[in-house]
Design an enzyme around this catalytic site. Structure first.
Site, PDB file in Angstrom:
ATOM      1  N   ARG A 254      -6.215   9.823   6.704  1.00 13.58           N
ATOM      2  CA  ARG A 254      -5.143   9.052   7.316  1.00 13.58           C
ATOM      3  C   ARG A 254      -4.716   9.656   8.660  1.00 13.58           C
ATOM      4  O   ARG A 254      -4.933  10.832   8.927  1.00 13.58           O
ATOM      5  CB  ARG A 254      -3.927   8.998   6.388  1.00 13.58           C
TER       6      ARG A 254
ATOM      7  N   HIS B 110     -10.416  11.556  -6.275  1.00 11.85           N
ATOM      8  CA  HIS B 110      -9.526  10.943  -5.292  1.00 11.85           C
ATOM      9  C   HIS B 110      -9.921  11.448  -3.915  1.00 11.85           C
ATOM     10  O   HIS B 110     -10.280  12.606  -3.741  1.00 11.85           O
ATOM     11  CB  HIS B 110      -8.072  11.337  -5.594  1.00 11.85           C
TER      12      HIS B 110
ATOM     13  N   HIS C 142       5.942  20.359 -13.621  1.00 10.04           N
ATOM     14  CA  HIS C 142       6.606  20.211 -14.922  1.00 10.04           C
ATOM     15  C   HIS C 142       5.680  20.540 -16.084  1.00 10.04           C
ATOM     16  O   HIS C 142       6.141  20.775 -17.196  1.00 10.04           O
ATOM     17  CB  HIS C 142       7.176  18.793 -15.066  1.00 10.04           C
TER      18      HIS C 142
ATOM     19  N   HIS D  24     -11.994   5.984 -11.375  1.00  9.71           N
ATOM     20  CA  HIS D  24     -11.866   6.327 -12.787  1.00  9.71           C
ATOM     21  C   HIS D  24     -13.150   5.900 -13.504  1.00  9.71           C
ATOM     22  O   HIS D  24     -13.376   4.701 -13.718  1.00  9.71           O
ATOM     23  CB  HIS D  24     -10.666   5.615 -13.412  1.00  9.71           C
TER      24      HIS D  24
END
Length: 302
Positions: A112, A108, A177, A98
């Site tokens: 993994r 970001h 949303h 940030h």
């Protein structure tokens, strides 16, 4: 696949963490970041580097974890329900940056590997990761550069890899949303098992190694841009979208919490300052409206 394969991935991930931390400290001009080592009672642990209140980065977290246990958490078996309840190990690096200047985008990156053990059968493994960019004020040259580097990282593995993983990124980093993307995307992949362990591991390394060349030139280009209270206020408002995504949708956050990982390390992705406003809309024709009109749209940048 034997244990040496996973060991090699872990060695790479630890080195990747250190390289990113060194570069962030160099650009910010700050002392080394705070480093916390932690242990997970159920098995494993990790190391979290946090740079806070820097000249360039208001907060930057770079975390490594290697955890294992008797039951694979639900968030890791959603796409593989037959593995629910298997013992597992997982290793990864998670990076969230940030910046202080609103003209420098948030970013970001994640890399993994998972291994699930099935009694009497070969272990099941898969890779995941990628990176995405979240601007507050958009610049086309930055978006084009970001996606060109991502495409170059994918090119050695096949012409279809970049468009496939770009689409996956666009689909994944989308706030349902809100009906809007988190940013301009990048590349994202999960459950990667083809074309074999070595090739998938090579792709993970290509993605990881391309992250700094994708992001740092943008930081250098925008870090000295003059900004005022209006731009800072908009940055804090848009950070709210980042928080909403990470707490509602992000599989990495859910896995960390469900697996009993260290909460402070899992939630390092959240910005240090953020605000929400009820039903706020940017004024037409403003720089803020331009973000919505041009950059928060699905688009082929290269």
């Amino acid at each position: 696949m034997d244990s040496r394969c996973i060991h090699d991935v872990i060695v790479y991930l630890q080195d990747f963490q250190e390289r990113v931390c060194s570069e962030l400290a160099r650009i910010d001009g700050t002392p080394p970041a705070r480093c916390d080592s932690w242990q997970r009672p159920e098995g494993g642990g990790g190391r979290t580097h946090i740079l806070t209140d820097g000249a360039v980065f208001e907060q930057a977290g770079v975390g490594f974890s290697h955890v294992y246990g008797e039951r694979l958490p639900p968030s890791a078996s959603t796409r593989r329900p037959e593995l629910a309840g298997c013992s597992f190990q997982a290793a990864g690096v998670s990076i969230v940056i940030h910046p202080r200047n609103p003209y420098v985008p948030t970013t970001h990156c994640n890399a993994r590997v998972f291994v699930a053990d099935r009694p009497g059968q070969e272990p099941v493994w898969w890779f995941g990761g990628g990176y995405d960019l979240t601007p507050y004020y958009g610049f086309e040259e930055d978006a084009v550069h970001w996606h060109r580097v991502a495409r170059k990282a994918c090119e050695p593995f096949g012409a279809e890899w970049y468009p496939r993983f770009k689409q996956w990124c666009d689909d994944y980093f989308f706030l349902k949303h809100r009906g809007e993307p988190r940013g301009i995307g990048g590349i994202f992949f999960d459950d990667l098992i083809e074309p074999g362990f070595e090739r998938c591991f090579a792709f993970l390394r290509s993605v990881g190694d391309s992250f700094l060349p994708a992001y740092l030139p943008i930081v250098e280009r925008r870090r000295s841009t003059v900004f005022g209270e209006r731009q800072r206020d908009f940055q804090l408002y848009r950070r709210g979208r980042y928080v909403e995504f990470n707490l509602v949708y992000d599989r990495g956050t859910l896995f960390g919490l469900q697996s009993g990982g260290r909460t402070e390390s899992i939630l390092m992705s959240l910005p240090p300052l953020v605000c929400w406003r009820y039903d706020w809309q940017p004024a037409p024709g403003t720089e803020e409206a331009r973000l919505y009109d041009i950059f928060l749209k699905r688009r082929d940048w290269v």
